[in-house]
Scaffold this motif. Structure first.
Motif, PDB file in Angstrom:
ATOM      1  N   GLU A  67       0.833  -1.205   0.000  1.00 33.44           N
ATOM      2  CA  GLU A  67       0.000   0.000   0.000  1.00 33.44           C
ATOM      3  C   GLU A  67       0.865   1.252   0.000  1.00 33.44           C
ATOM      4  N   TRP A  68       1.919   1.274   0.825  1.00 34.03           N
ATOM      5  CA  TRP A  68       2.790   2.453   0.886  1.00 34.03           C
ATOM      6  C   TRP A  68       3.487   2.667  -0.452  1.00 34.03           C
ATOM      7  N   THR A  77       2.942  -0.956  -9.490  1.00 34.18           N
ATOM      8  CA  THR A  77       3.102  -2.404  -9.641  1.00 34.18           C
ATOM      9  C   THR A  77       4.353  -2.895  -8.905  1.00 34.18           C
ATOM     10  N   PRO A  78       4.382  -2.812  -7.594  1.00 36.21           N
ATOM     11  CA  PRO A  78       5.562  -3.309  -6.864  1.00 36.21           C
ATOM     12  C   PRO A  78       5.714  -4.811  -7.014  1.00 36.21           C
ATOM     13  N   SER A  79       6.931  -5.250  -7.265  1.00 40.82           N
ATOM     14  CA  SER A  79       7.199  -6.679  -7.428  1.00 40.82           C
ATOM     15  C   SER A  79       7.261  -7.371  -6.076  1.00 40.82           C
ATOM     16  N   ALA A  80       7.153  -8.695  -6.108  1.00 42.07           N
ATOM     17  CA  ALA A  80       7.315  -9.474  -4.880  1.00 42.07           C
ATOM     18  C   ALA A  80       8.696  -9.257  -4.290  1.00 42.07           C
ATOM     19  N   PHE A 134      13.831   3.497  -3.460  1.00 42.34           N
ATOM     20  CA  PHE A 134      13.824   2.140  -4.010  1.00 42.34           C
ATOM     21  C   PHE A 134      13.949   2.164  -5.523  1.00 42.34           C
ATOM     22  N   ASP A 135      14.333   1.018  -6.057  1.00 39.72           N
ATOM     23  CA  ASP A 135      14.317   0.776  -7.494  1.00 39.72           C
ATOM     24  C   ASP A 135      13.782  -0.629  -7.713  1.00 39.72           C
ATOM     25  N   ASP A 136      12.960  -0.793  -8.746  1.00 40.23           N
ATOM     26  CA  ASP A 136      12.294  -2.054  -9.028  1.00 40.23           C
ATOM     27  C   ASP A 136      12.294  -2.238 -10.541  1.00 40.23           C
ATOM     28  N   LYS A 139       9.599  -4.226 -14.424  1.00 38.52           N
ATOM     29  CA  LYS A 139       8.772  -3.682 -15.499  1.00 38.52           C
ATOM     30  C   LYS A 139       9.575  -2.799 -16.448  1.00 38.52           C
ATOM     31  N   GLN A 140      10.909  -2.868 -16.350  1.00 37.41           N
ATOM     32  CA  GLN A 140      11.762  -2.013 -17.162  1.00 37.41           C
ATOM     33  C   GLN A 140      12.786  -2.881 -17.888  1.00 37.41           C
TER      34      GLN A 140
END
Length: 261
Positions: A67-68, A77-80, A134-136, A139-140
Motif C-alpha cells: 500500500e505504501w 506495480t511493486p514486485s514481490a 527504491f528501485d524495481d 517492469k523495465q
C-alpha cells in the motif's frame, strides 16, 4: 544447534515474526478449547500461536508495504522482490537467550535477517528523519541484468545520525540452488566499503568466496554512516539463466533520490 531447511546450505528463514499468544479473530461457534486462551472482555477474539499466527502477521505487514509503495512511493506495480526487500530491510535482531543459537551471524539459521519491525520498514512519525528510496526493475526491460559481469550503479546522498539500511533482493529461477547470483556493493566515497551479507553465518568458508553465496537477498547495514555521497552497485556476478530483474531498497536520512549513475 544448526537450523537448515534446504539442502544447498542457503540460510533460512529469511525473517521471523511473533507467534506466541497472538490475539486472533474467533468464530462465535469456535470452542475456547481450540484456542490458547480467552481474550479479556471480548469473546470475538482469542489467543493463538505458532506459524498459523506468524504467517498472517507477515502477510499483513506485506500488504502495508505494498500500500505504501503504491500510494506514497508512486509505484503502481511493486514486485514481490521489492516487497520482500522492504520487509527484510527493516528487520531487527532478536537478542533474548532463547532466540540466539549457533551459528551466529546476520543472516543466520536461527532467525534469518531478524524480526519484522514496521517502525524500521516504512517512514513514520516515530522516525521523522527516515526516508525510503527504491528501485524495481521488473517492469523495465532495458534495465534488467542480461550478462554476467554487468553492473548497475546508483548515487545517493546520505546524512548522519540515522542508520543506513540497504537491501537487494531478486526472484531467482525455481531450481536446486541459486541460479543467478547478484552482489551488493556500497562505498561512502572515501575509505569505507561494504559487501552484502559479509557477516552471514557461514557453514563453510572458502578463501575468496562470499560468506553467503546461495542467498537471493543481500543486505548492508551502517549503524552510524558518515555524511556524504554514497555509491551503491548491483553486480551480476554469475547469471546462469539471464535476464534477471532485481529490487533495491534503501532507508536512512536520504536528502536525495536514488539516482542511477
Amino acid at each position: 544447534m544448526l537450523f537448515r531447511s534446504v539442502d544447498d546450505s542457503r540460510i533460512k528463514p529469511d525473517v521471523v515474526a511473533p507467534g506466541t499468544d497472538i490475539a486472533a479473530a474467533r468464530s462465535k461457534d469456535a470452542p475456547l478449547r481450540r484456542f490458547w486462551g480467552a481474550f479479556p472482555g471480548n469473546a470475538r477474539y482469542g489467543f493463538m500461536g505458532g506459524t498459523s499466527m506468524a504467517a498472517p502477521y507477515v502477510a499483513g505487514c506485506a500488504a502495508l508495504v505494498r500500500e505504501w509503495l503504491r500510494t506514497q512511493g508512486g509505484w503502481a506495480t511493486p514486485s514481490a522482490a521489492l516487497i520482500k526487500a522492504a520487509l527484510i530491510n527493516g528487520t531487527v535482531r532478536i537478542t533474548g537467550q532463547d532466540s540466539v543459537a549457533e551459528l551466529l551471524g546476520e543472516p543466520n539459521f536461527h532467525q534469518g535477517f531478524g524480526r519484522i519491525d514496521m517502525a524500521n520498514t516504512l517512514p513514520n512519525p516515530t522516525a521523522p528523519a527516515v526516508r525510503l528510496r527504491f528501485d524495481d526493475t521488473w517492469k523495465q526491460p532495458a534495465r534488467i541484468l542480461k550478462d554476467s559481469g554487468q553492473r548497475v550503479r546508483y548515487r545517493l546522498q546520505v546524512g548522519a545520525g540515522t542508520p543506513l539500511r540497504i537491501c537487494l533482493a531478486w526472484t531467482d529461477l525455481p531450481a536446486n540452488g541459486l541460479q543467478n547470483r547478484l552482489v551488493l556493493l556500497v562505498d561512502d566515497g572515501g575509505s569505507q566499503k561494504w559487501i552484502g551479507n559479509t557477516g552471514a553465518a557461514a557453514v563453510m568458508t572458502i578463501a575468496g568466496n562470499p560468506a553467503d553465496p546461495h542467498n537471493n537477498v543481500q543486505v548492508v547495514r551502517v549503524p552510524n554512516p558518515a555524511p556524504g555521497n554514497y555509491t551503491i552497485v548491483v553486480v551480476a556476478a554469475d547469471l546462469l539463466f539471464p535476464p534477471q530483474a532485481f529490487a533495491l531498497v534503501v532507508t536512512g536520512d536520504l536528502p536525495s533520490p536514488l539516482q542511477p549513475a
